[in-house]
Design a protein around this motif. Structure first.
Motif, short mmCIF file in Angstrom:
data_model
loop_
_atom_site.label_atom_id
_atom_site.label_comp_id
_atom_site.label_asym_id
_atom_site.label_seq_id
_atom_site.Cartn_x
_atom_site.Cartn_y
_atom_site.Cartn_z
N GLU A 41 4.84 7.37 -2.82
CA GLU A 41 4.24 6.16 -2.25
C GLU A 41 5.20 4.98 -2.28
N VAL A 42 5.94 4.84 -3.38
CA VAL A 42 6.95 3.77 -3.45
C VAL A 42 7.97 3.95 -2.33
N LEU A 43 8.45 5.18 -2.15
CA LEU A 43 9.47 5.44 -1.15
C LEU A 43 8.93 5.29 0.26
N LEU A 44 7.67 5.63 0.49
CA LEU A 44 7.06 5.39 1.80
C LEU A 44 7.01 3.91 2.13
N GLN A 45 6.61 3.12 1.15
CA GLN A 45 6.57 1.67 1.37
C GLN A 45 7.98 1.14 1.65
N CYS A 46 8.96 1.68 0.94
CA CYS A 46 10.35 1.28 1.18
C CYS A 46 10.78 1.62 2.59
N ALA A 47 10.34 2.78 3.10
CA ALA A 47 10.73 3.18 4.45
C ALA A 47 10.28 2.14 5.47
N VAL A 48 9.13 1.54 5.24
CA VAL A 48 8.62 0.52 6.17
C VAL A 48 9.36 -0.80 5.99
N TYR A 49 9.54 -1.22 4.76
CA TYR A 49 10.11 -2.54 4.51
C TYR A 49 11.64 -2.56 4.48
N CYS A 50 12.26 -1.43 4.14
CA CYS A 50 13.73 -1.36 4.04
C CYS A 50 14.37 -0.67 5.23
#
Length: 126
Positions: free
Chosen positions: A95-104
């Motif tokens: 979940e952390v990495l999914l959120q990063c994919a959107v924001y980063c």
């Protein structure tokens, strides 16, 4: 530098990343980088990680996000292991990495997921 702060940081660092990593980082072959390792241990691992304001799970999740954003795969791998040691599950890492994919950005997310898969596979073999 204060030896007590270094020692406290080394203890925290070993609890999060594992004693083997700390021993390797501080080993005889690391003489050149010893001042950096002591700085990291005293300030990062003691002064920051030992502060009472956030628990280790939260600090680990933050680190995963920052290391993904900064494109630091070697450190990300270490901190994925640390996040698991600090009680995050694979789903939470995902979940952390999914959120990063959107924001980063998707490329950063793709690289982070690759590092996570490799890390999980290595841990399963150990």
């Amino acid at each position: 530098m204060d030896q007590e702060a270094i020692d406290a940081g080394l203890r925290t660092r070993a609890e999060v990343l594992g004693l083997a990593h700390v021993q390797q980082s501080m080993g005889a072959e690391a003489d050149f980088s010893r001042p950096l390792e002591e700085l990291v241990s005293a300030y990062c691992w003691n002064e920051i990680w030992n502060r009472p304001g956030l628990d280790r799970r939260t600090r680990s999740a933050i680190n995963l996000a920052m290391l993904t954003a900064l494109n630091r795969p070697q450190q990300l791998k270490l901190h994925i292991q640390g996040a698991l040691n600090n009680g995050l599950g694979r789903t939470e890492v995902q979940e952390v990495l999914l959120q990063c994919a959107v924001y980063c950005g998707v490329p950063a997310g793709m690289d982070a997921f690759r590092v996570a898969r490799e890390t999980f596979a290595e841990l399963e073999k150990a």
